[in-house]
Design a protein around this motif. Sequence first.
Motif, PDB file in Angstrom:
ATOM      1  N   GLY A   1     -18.891 -34.803   3.082  1.00  0.00           N
ATOM      2  CA  GLY A   1     -17.542 -35.376   3.010  1.00  0.00           C
ATOM      3  C   GLY A   1     -17.513 -36.839   2.592  1.00  0.00           C
ATOM      4  O   GLY A   1     -16.451 -37.398   2.359  1.00  0.00           O
ATOM      5  N   ARG A   2     -18.706 -37.448   2.500  1.00  0.00           N
ATOM      6  CA  ARG A   2     -18.781 -38.865   2.128  1.00  0.00           C
ATOM      7  C   ARG A   2     -18.509 -39.066   0.625  1.00  0.00           C
ATOM      8  O   ARG A   2     -17.867 -40.023   0.209  1.00  0.00           O
ATOM      9  CB  ARG A   2     -20.174 -39.408   2.508  1.00  0.00           C
ATOM     10  N   VAL A   3     -19.035 -38.129  -0.187  1.00  0.00           N
ATOM     11  CA  VAL A   3     -18.868 -38.202  -1.640  1.00  0.00           C
ATOM     12  C   VAL A   3     -18.043 -36.988  -2.082  1.00  0.00           C
ATOM     13  O   VAL A   3     -18.285 -35.863  -1.638  1.00  0.00           O
ATOM     14  CB  VAL A   3     -20.246 -38.188  -2.340  1.00  0.00           C
ATOM     15  N   SER A   4     -17.089 -37.226  -2.946  1.00  0.00           N
ATOM     16  CA  SER A   4     -16.207 -36.142  -3.402  1.00  0.00           C
ATOM     17  C   SER A   4     -16.992 -35.025  -4.091  1.00  0.00           C
ATOM     18  O   SER A   4     -17.921 -35.275  -4.853  1.00  0.00           O
ATOM     19  CB  SER A   4     -15.177 -36.696  -4.382  1.00  0.00           C
ATOM     20  N   ARG A   5     -16.580 -33.812  -3.831  1.00  0.00           N
ATOM     21  CA  ARG A   5     -17.181 -32.656  -4.508  1.00  0.00           C
ATOM     22  C   ARG A   5     -16.353 -32.225  -5.710  1.00  0.00           C
ATOM     23  O   ARG A   5     -16.688 -31.254  -6.383  1.00  0.00           O
ATOM     24  CB  ARG A   5     -17.284 -31.477  -3.535  1.00  0.00           C
ATOM     25  N   TYR A   6     -15.241 -32.930  -5.985  1.00  0.00           N
ATOM     26  CA  TYR A   6     -14.376 -32.490  -7.084  1.00  0.00           C
ATOM     27  C   TYR A   6     -15.119 -32.584  -8.415  1.00  0.00           C
ATOM     28  O   TYR A   6     -15.638 -33.635  -8.771  1.00  0.00           O
ATOM     29  CB  TYR A   6     -13.090 -33.319  -7.121  1.00  0.00           C
ATOM     30  N   GLY A   7     -15.170 -31.479  -9.098  1.00  0.00           N
ATOM     31  CA  GLY A   7     -15.825 -31.457 -10.394  1.00  0.00           C
ATOM     32  C   GLY A   7     -17.319 -31.221 -10.330  1.00  0.00           C
ATOM     33  O   GLY A   7     -18.004 -31.213 -11.346  1.00  0.00           O
TER      34      GLY A   7
ATOM     35  N   ASN B   1     -22.405 -47.148  -3.176  1.00  0.00           N
ATOM     36  CA  ASN B   1     -21.202 -47.985  -3.184  1.00  0.00           C
ATOM     37  C   ASN B   1     -20.170 -47.455  -4.176  1.00  0.00           C
ATOM     38  O   ASN B   1     -18.968 -47.540  -3.953  1.00  0.00           O
ATOM     39  CB  ASN B   1     -21.551 -49.436  -3.557  1.00  0.00           C
ATOM     40  N   VAL B   2     -20.654 -46.914  -5.281  1.00  0.00           N
ATOM     41  CA  VAL B   2     -19.750 -46.381  -6.302  1.00  0.00           C
ATOM     42  C   VAL B   2     -19.310 -44.958  -5.954  1.00  0.00           C
ATOM     43  O   VAL B   2     -18.150 -44.585  -6.100  1.00  0.00           O
ATOM     44  CB  VAL B   2     -20.442 -46.396  -7.687  1.00  0.00           C
ATOM     45  N   MET B   3     -20.237 -44.150  -5.444  1.00  0.00           N
ATOM     46  CA  MET B   3     -19.958 -42.722  -5.266  1.00  0.00           C
ATOM     47  C   MET B   3     -19.086 -42.394  -4.053  1.00  0.00           C
ATOM     48  O   MET B   3     -18.307 -41.442  -4.077  1.00  0.00           O
ATOM     49  CB  MET B   3     -21.282 -41.951  -5.117  1.00  0.00           C
ATOM     50  N   ALA B   4     -19.225 -43.167  -2.976  1.00  0.00           N
ATOM     51  CA  ALA B   4     -18.609 -42.785  -1.705  1.00  0.00           C
ATOM     52  C   ALA B   4     -17.102 -43.012  -1.704  1.00  0.00           C
ATOM     53  O   ALA B   4     -16.600 -43.845  -2.442  1.00  0.00           O
ATOM     54  CB  ALA B   4     -19.248 -43.580  -0.571  1.00  0.00           C
ATOM     55  N   GLY B   5     -16.419 -42.261  -0.870  1.00  0.00           N
ATOM     56  CA  GLY B   5     -15.004 -42.519  -0.641  1.00  0.00           C
ATOM     57  C   GLY B   5     -14.151 -41.276  -0.641  1.00  0.00           C
ATOM     58  O   GLY B   5     -14.514 -40.242  -1.194  1.00  0.00           O
ATOM     59  N   LEU B   6     -12.997 -41.431  -0.009  1.00  0.00           N
ATOM     60  CA  LEU B   6     -12.031 -40.339   0.071  1.00  0.00           C
ATOM     61  C   LEU B   6     -11.542 -39.987  -1.339  1.00  0.00           C
ATOM     62  O   LEU B   6     -11.307 -40.862  -2.153  1.00  0.00           O
ATOM     63  CB  LEU B   6     -10.840 -40.795   0.926  1.00  0.00           C
ATOM     64  N   ASP B   7     -11.388 -38.696  -1.581  1.00  0.00           N
ATOM     65  CA  ASP B   7     -10.817 -38.237  -2.844  1.00  0.00           C
ATOM     66  C   ASP B   7      -9.715 -37.246  -2.507  1.00  0.00           C
ATOM     67  O   ASP B   7      -9.965 -36.211  -1.891  1.00  0.00           O
ATOM     68  CB  ASP B   7     -11.906 -37.562  -3.695  1.00  0.00           C
TER      69      ASP B   7
ATOM     70  N   ARG C   1      -8.385 -35.201  -4.189  1.00  0.00           N
ATOM     71  CA  ARG C   1      -8.550 -33.884  -4.820  1.00  0.00           C
ATOM     72  C   ARG C   1      -9.590 -33.027  -4.109  1.00  0.00           C
ATOM     73  O   ARG C   1      -9.831 -31.890  -4.502  1.00  0.00           O
ATOM     74  CB  ARG C   1      -8.925 -34.066  -6.300  1.00  0.00           C
ATOM     75  N   ASP C   2     -10.251 -33.603  -3.114  1.00  0.00           N
ATOM     76  CA  ASP C   2     -11.224 -32.837  -2.322  1.00  0.00           C
ATOM     77  C   ASP C   2     -10.808 -32.910  -0.853  1.00  0.00           C
ATOM     78  O   ASP C   2     -10.988 -33.929  -0.198  1.00  0.00           O
ATOM     79  CB  ASP C   2     -12.635 -33.425  -2.530  1.00  0.00           C
ATOM     80  N   SER C   3     -10.257 -31.806  -0.353  1.00  0.00           N
ATOM     81  CA  SER C   3      -9.742 -31.790   1.028  1.00  0.00           C
ATOM     82  C   SER C   3     -10.844 -31.997   2.048  1.00  0.00           C
ATOM     83  O   SER C   3     -10.563 -32.333   3.201  1.00  0.00           O
ATOM     84  CB  SER C   3      -9.057 -30.451   1.317  1.00  0.00           C
ATOM     85  N   THR C   4     -12.092 -31.760   1.666  1.00  0.00           N
ATOM     86  CA  THR C   4     -13.180 -31.920   2.635  1.00  0.00           C
ATOM     87  C   THR C   4     -13.809 -33.310   2.546  1.00  0.00           C
ATOM     88  O   THR C   4     -14.741 -33.606   3.288  1.00  0.00           O
ATOM     89  CB  THR C   4     -14.286 -30.857   2.420  1.00  0.00           C
ATOM     90  N   SER C   5     -13.318 -34.149   1.643  1.00  0.00           N
ATOM     91  CA  SER C   5     -13.828 -35.526   1.642  1.00  0.00           C
ATOM     92  C   SER C   5     -13.157 -36.247   2.805  1.00  0.00           C
ATOM     93  O   SER C   5     -12.043 -35.902   3.210  1.00  0.00           O
ATOM     94  CB  SER C   5     -13.561 -36.217   0.304  1.00  0.00           C
ATOM     95  N   VAL C   6     -13.864 -37.220   3.347  1.00  0.00           N
ATOM     96  CA  VAL C   6     -13.421 -37.785   4.630  1.00  0.00           C
ATOM     97  C   VAL C   6     -12.820 -39.171   4.437  1.00  0.00           C
ATOM     98  O   VAL C   6     -13.326 -39.984   3.660  1.00  0.00           O
ATOM     99  CB  VAL C   6     -14.611 -37.832   5.620  1.00  0.00           C
ATOM    100  N   ASP C   7     -11.738 -39.425   5.157  1.00  0.00           N
ATOM    101  CA  ASP C   7     -11.053 -40.709   5.083  1.00  0.00           C
ATOM    102  C   ASP C   7     -11.736 -41.689   6.028  1.00  0.00           C
ATOM    103  O   ASP C   7     -11.253 -41.986   7.104  1.00  0.00           O
ATOM    104  CB  ASP C   7      -9.584 -40.521   5.471  1.00  0.00           C
ATOM    105  N   GLU C   8     -12.889 -42.159   5.588  1.00  0.00           N
ATOM    106  CA  GLU C   8     -13.692 -43.077   6.408  1.00  0.00           C
ATOM    107  C   GLU C   8     -13.967 -44.275   5.497  1.00  0.00           C
ATOM    108  O   GLU C   8     -14.349 -44.105   4.340  1.00  0.00           O
ATOM    109  CB  GLU C   8     -15.005 -42.358   6.781  1.00  0.00           C
ATOM    110  N   ALA C   9     -13.749 -45.473   6.042  1.00  0.00           N
ATOM    111  CA  ALA C   9     -13.902 -46.674   5.220  1.00  0.00           C
ATOM    112  C   ALA C   9     -15.286 -46.710   4.574  1.00  0.00           C
ATOM    113  O   ALA C   9     -16.276 -46.298   5.187  1.00  0.00           O
ATOM    114  CB  ALA C   9     -13.687 -47.912   6.076  1.00  0.00           C
TER     115      ALA C   9
END
Lengths: 485, 482
Positions: free
Chosen positions: A194-200, A226-232, A234-242
């Motif tokens: 959930g740290r890095v988006s799986r979209y695409g 630093n570039v890859m991490a973050g909420l997306d 478009r990916d419901s399983t990505s996590v809203d964590e700073a």
Amino acid sequence: MMYNKTIAELSAGLKAGDFSSVELTQTYLERINTLDEQLNSFITVTPERALEQAKEADVQRAAGHAGLLNGIPLAQKDIFCTKGVKTSCGSKMLDPFISPYDATTIMKFNDSGAVMLGKTNMDEFAMGSSNETSWYGPVKNPWNLDAVPGGSSGGSAAAVAARLTPAATGTDTGGSIRQPASFCGITGLKPTYGRVSRYGMIAFASSLDQAGPMTRTAEDAALMLNVMAGLDKRDSTSVDEAVPDYTAHLNDGIEGLKIGLPKEFFSEGLDDAVAKVIESAIKEYEKMGAVIKEISLPTSKLAVPTYYIIAPSECSSNLSRMDGVRYGYRCDDPKDLNDLYIRSRGEGFGPETKRRILVGTYALSEGFYDAYYVKAQKTRRLISNDFHQAFDEVDVIMGPAAPSTAFNIGELTDDPITMYLSDIYTIAVNLAGLPGMSIPAGFAKNMPVGLQLIGQHFAESKLLNVAHQFQKQTDWHLKLPESFK
Amino acid sequence: MQWEVVIGLEIHVQLSTKSKIFSGASTAYGAEPNTQACTVDLGLPGVLPVFNGEALKKSVMFGLAIGAQINERSVFDRKNYFYPDSPKAYQISQLYYPIVGEGHIDIDMEDGSQKRIGVTRAHMEEDAGKSLHENFQNQTGIDLNRAGTPLLEIVSEPDMRSAKEAVAYMRKIHSIVRYLGVSDGNMQEGSFRCDANVSLRPKGQEEFGMRAELKNINSFRFVEKAINVEIERQMDILESGGTVIQETRLYDSEKNETRSMRSKEEANDYRYFPDPDLLPIVISAEEIEAIKQTLPEMPDAKCDRYMAQLGLSEKDAKALTVDRDMADYYEQVQLSINDAKMAANWILGDVSAMNNKNGLEFKDCPVNAMQLTGLLKRIKDSTISGKIAKEVFEAIYSGEGTGDESDADAIIDKKGLKQITDTGAIESIIDDVIANNPGQVAEFQSGKDKLIGFFVGQVMKASKGKANPGQVNQLLMKKLKP
């Protein structure tokens, strides 16, 4: 030597004006051109696109808009959809597939000003531990061209180890970043689920897949993350964590760090020579002031069977969309709809992919679902609980990333079970959704050995810190295979 | 043998959200094929679904309206099957933990009593695309515009015992979703579709008979016909000593027969499992309560109120409340003219008749509530008679007027339809009629009272219908029987 520098060093060089991104990109394209024939680590090289991006990066830098990755050449695992570029996922099925859109990860690297050199080879649909299931042929290990690089991110691992790219992306469903990182002697980080988006990112097992960096050093991994991490969104399983700055704590001291060694990771099945390397790495940590504690992960022995229910179940459904109807491979002259499905899929998928689709289809079938899938989910919970209990006592768990060093090409292709067991130490981490790393810890029989670090959810900063401290004391991560100097 | 019919319905309702249930593409009907299908709807490699919260809100509204349990945690599952109009080769649905649990509705029986029909559950899912077999020789066209349109599948208990009950249930659900505004309920466009499970058992037996599932029946009329022919088919089999097999059957409305689509053995094993791309849907008791506050007055409650507050008959109150558009229209007119009965008579009478004649639904009625109000006010103040009013109504219906309350006045003025109430003017017409019909006058005066109708008719005709009928009657009596 420009090609032997880390991202951090190259970034400094670009900033200082020692070289341009175009020069740097040309250097790597030239290396790929001359050396990759031996390795087969790239499925697609995109020189024109790379040079265009490099030119643009140089323009941006001149205009004063340059982040740390601006102008840095990277390779992308061929699992990430890349607009206008073939995105094959290592399969004949998607050999004709030119993606009409960019994965979130690709988009983020584009925005960062990074340069894409090409798409790296991988096991078909990320199913494999040796890169031998790729439709594009096996990848060779730069340390020994008869050996596998590990898998499924074997192309990325080999390319980084041979310095055909400063860094690459990988994805890890059961060890696909950490095991090849271990086999090729590089640094690989699988972030928290959930740290890095799986979209695409073409799905293998949705509840386990996670993308991460494959680099020379922990510092570079931090720069990539630093570039890859973050909420997306478009990916419901990505996590809203700073998203913290993952480089911020690299230099923190680790005195008093509590390291847990699961006794299950040091029992039968572990190669003696590998065990010795891991033990000496642990001693290095003790020297740095860490406290070592034996722990137990009693249900971790169920990780492999649990994984081989859940992952194939999910993949059997995820790969159903490759049906020859809308994109990808389609058989010649289908007689009717069923013939179209059966032959397109029969001809388009390789044997390992078919094996897993069959296993998953069986496990989800009426009458078996409770006995297999539901039970596996329960076991998964137990495995996860083991880790949580362990983290009550320790800060980081350590052990080998794989039970052996890289085996030879063809050695295990007829023995899927032994092949599956090469992920025995990594799989439990995916099942628990935890972050894990493999860092170069030494050599056994002249082949690299990776030390695995496992952290709590979202403890990537801690792992990177602990890895960086090791890399400050050792030089295993600086070793370069002789024939790629 | 006496047979008992057992029917359960599965109704698929398209929820009227602007965008799809798992993507941002539009759900508007009728666009060029594949122009409203984005990367997610196409099932490209790597794409992921993102749930549209509007679908949740609308599903919860439905659940609350039928007094159902709302599950604070519901889960999306994948239903796996291969078909070209199912781009991912699985449908995202809810099998194990649906959003709406057990509820019920009451239907009206022919004898005037009510019957309670249980709703087992209702769950959210995505619609498939469409396979187009016409216009493509030896090929099938695929239109994915519909793929991903949100559906609420409403599953009933096997509580219905005749085709008529099934239709009554279906109409009630239709009325509820329209009232709530959660679906446009448009059956021609496929927004409201029905599958029917039909079985027979010997009367008195508790155990259910073997059932057949009738697929995708798209009108109230066809539901009734399809179920009835299926009942006949099964009865023929059972009466002749055969056994009904479990299968899916298709209703052919042209031949009025059902035919086998696939047997149980050929049925797919859908291999349901929780969709790992989506988190469980969690809704708190507070959020459910907040949605409850937004529910409109439902047809049953409205009907009761019309009877108690407005003094309407049960028949009129029911008829007015089936369609929310009609009820809203009625309330607007009724409030403006303050005559519940008159408004009801007009709306259920002339207005409905004209709509039926023109094949229009109430929401598309060309005479709006303000226009009708303007017209009815002129009847009440005796500016025109009821008969002239029909003429004015038809004029407005056919498009005369501007949509305002003053339209009736303008038409009355323009056509000179204002009622004659001047006693002198009416008297002079009456005098003419009496002078021209001496024979009838004599007959009337000798006791043939019925002839009053003839005189009234003559006077009205001479006045072109504009004379006030009450005054005409009164004055005629005075003059004929002094």
